[in-house]
Design a protein around this motif. Structure first.
Motif, PDB file in Angstrom:
ATOM      1  N   UNK A 117      -6.546   0.956  -0.353  1.00 19.56           N
ATOM      2  CA  UNK A 117      -6.333   1.655   1.210  1.00 19.56           C
ATOM      3  C   UNK A 117      -7.277   2.367   1.788  1.00 19.56           C
ATOM      4  N   UNK A 118      -8.230   3.053   2.451  1.00 19.04           N
ATOM      5  CA  UNK A 118      -9.126   3.816   3.269  1.00 19.04           C
ATOM      6  C   UNK A 118      -8.280   3.670   4.605  1.00 19.04           C
ATOM      7  N   UNK A 119      -7.982   5.190   4.666  1.00 16.74           N
ATOM      8  CA  UNK A 119      -8.015   5.927   6.038  1.00 16.74           C
ATOM      9  C   UNK A 119      -6.292   5.597   6.111  1.00 16.74           C
ATOM     10  N   UNK A 120      -5.821   5.974   7.466  1.00 21.14           N
ATOM     11  CA  UNK A 120      -4.971   6.439   7.779  1.00 21.14           C
ATOM     12  C   UNK A 120      -4.149   5.799   8.046  1.00 21.14           C
ATOM     13  N   UNK A 121      -2.675   5.562   7.778  1.00 22.15           N
ATOM     14  CA  UNK A 121      -1.402   4.324   7.586  1.00 22.15           C
ATOM     15  C   UNK A 121       0.022   5.069   7.937  1.00 22.15           C
ATOM     16  N   UNK A 122       0.971   4.368   8.425  1.00 21.84           N
ATOM     17  CA  UNK A 122       2.329   4.755   8.269  1.00 21.84           C
ATOM     18  C   UNK A 122       2.431   3.951   6.922  1.00 21.84           C
ATOM     19  N   UNK A 123       3.067   5.098   6.144  1.00 20.75           N
ATOM     20  CA  UNK A 123       3.479   4.590   4.683  1.00 20.75           C
ATOM     21  C   UNK A 123       4.549   5.173   4.536  1.00 20.75           C
ATOM     22  N   UNK A 124       5.481   4.455   3.930  1.00 20.52           N
ATOM     23  CA  UNK A 124       7.059   5.014   3.719  1.00 20.52           C
ATOM     24  C   UNK A 124       7.599   4.599   2.305  1.00 20.52           C
ATOM     25  N   UNK A 147      -5.264  10.739   6.141  1.00 16.45           N
ATOM     26  CA  UNK A 147      -6.253   9.762   5.750  1.00 16.45           C
ATOM     27  C   UNK A 147      -6.425   9.828   4.207  1.00 16.45           C
ATOM     28  N   UNK A 148      -7.004   9.302   3.661  1.00 18.09           N
ATOM     29  CA  UNK A 148      -6.052   9.139   2.312  1.00 18.09           C
ATOM     30  C   UNK A 148      -7.547   7.434   1.647  1.00 18.09           C
ATOM     31  N   UNK A 149      -7.706   8.043   0.246  1.00 16.15           N
ATOM     32  CA  UNK A 149      -8.707   6.425  -0.548  1.00 16.15           C
ATOM     33  C   UNK A 149      -7.342   6.763  -1.382  1.00 16.15           C
ATOM     34  N   UNK A 150      -6.606   5.212  -1.581  1.00 18.90           N
ATOM     35  CA  UNK A 150      -5.546   5.482  -2.605  1.00 18.90           C
ATOM     36  C   UNK A 150      -5.830   3.123  -2.639  1.00 18.90           C
TER      37      UNK A 150
END
Length: 273
Positions: A117-124, A147-150
């Motif tokens: 995952x690259x960027x910012x996404x709503x994560x629960x 914003x992150x690299x995951x």
């Protein structure tokens, strides 16, 4: 009469918010939405349940609203070796901390069991249900995505040679907080705040038991840390180090070096949860 008028205004605001126009459509593998919401209140702030559990897209000011549009390409659920998805979610806001918000902007991909995952996404949170709780200790649902690299294993993957009795999932992530302006505006001049702070998160979970059995056991650990950037208090700025050695100390929760405050040296470098 005055109190009745305020009640009418509050009820009207509740009805307007609950009746927010939201349209969801799908076209050629894309899912796109358009939404608008407004709330009005005679009190000093927006009513509690109209401001919480909205992934940070809300305002505590008593009269506020937004217009929001988004487009997503969700990863399909087929058993392909390579899958990908992306999303863009923006909002124009009234009486928010910002008049324009990039709520989500990301690209994600999976190859076999590996995920990126690259960027910012709503994560629960891994275990918390966002419809039934206000979140866990790491992801409350009341802050905008980081914003992150995951990278990691997003779903449980069987460990070889265990006859599908043991499965593992987890991730490691690095990113940056984006609330510098809000902290500068909101915090008292003598209060402590941060600037350009960085984010690190990781988790590993194990599942024991075959999926077709009536039972299984899950256990794991999830951890997040805030590090780097600058710490500001009473007008004094302390810059925190971000060398490769410092990043390793954040990953393994080690004590800070001589170039960090004494509290970081005696405990661990960064703010860990």
């Amino acid at each position: 009469m005055r109190h009745n008028f305020y009640r009418i205004i509050l009820i009207a605001g509740l009805l307007l918010t609950s009746a927010a126009n939201s349209q969801i459509h799908a076209l050629d593998g894309l899912r796109y939405t358009a939404e608008t919401q407004a709330s009005f209140s005679s009190g000093a702030n927006t009513p509690f349940w109209l401001v919480n559990n909205k992934q940070g897209l809300s305002s505590i000011k008593n009269n506020s609203g937004y217009v929001r549009a988004a487009v997503f390409r969700d990863m399909d659920s087929t058993d392909h070796r390579f899958r990908w998805g992306a999303g863009a979610d923006i909002a124009g806001c009234w009486n928010f901390t910002s008049s324009f918000v990039i709520q989500q902007l990301y690209f994600e991909a999976r190859y076999r069991s590996l995920g990126l995952l690259i960027g910012q996404k709503e994560i629960n949170g891994i275990f918390s249900n966002p419809r039934l709780s206000s979140g866990d200790l790491l992801y409350s649902g009341n802050a905008r995505p980081i914003p992150q690299l995951r990278v990691g294993l997003p779903e449980y993957t069987f460990v070889p040679f265990t006859k599908q009795w043991l499965a593992v999932k987890g991730y490691i992530a690095f990113g940056a907080f984006t609330d510098d302006g809000w902290q500068r505006h909101f915090a008292n001049k003598t209060a402590k705040r941060t600037k350009h702070a960085l984010y690190h998160g990781k988790a590993i979970f194990f599942r024991i038991g075959q999926t077709q059995r009536p039972w299984n056991v899950e256990a794991g650990l999830e951890m997040a840390a805030q590090f780097g950037g600058s710490s500001i208090r009473n007008g004094q700025t302390t810059k925190m180090p971000v060398s490769f050695k410092d990043i390793l100390k954040v990953i393994f929760a080690g004590g800070g070096g001589s170039n960090t405050p004494i509290g970081e040296q005696l405990n661990v470098y960064g703010n860990h949860v």
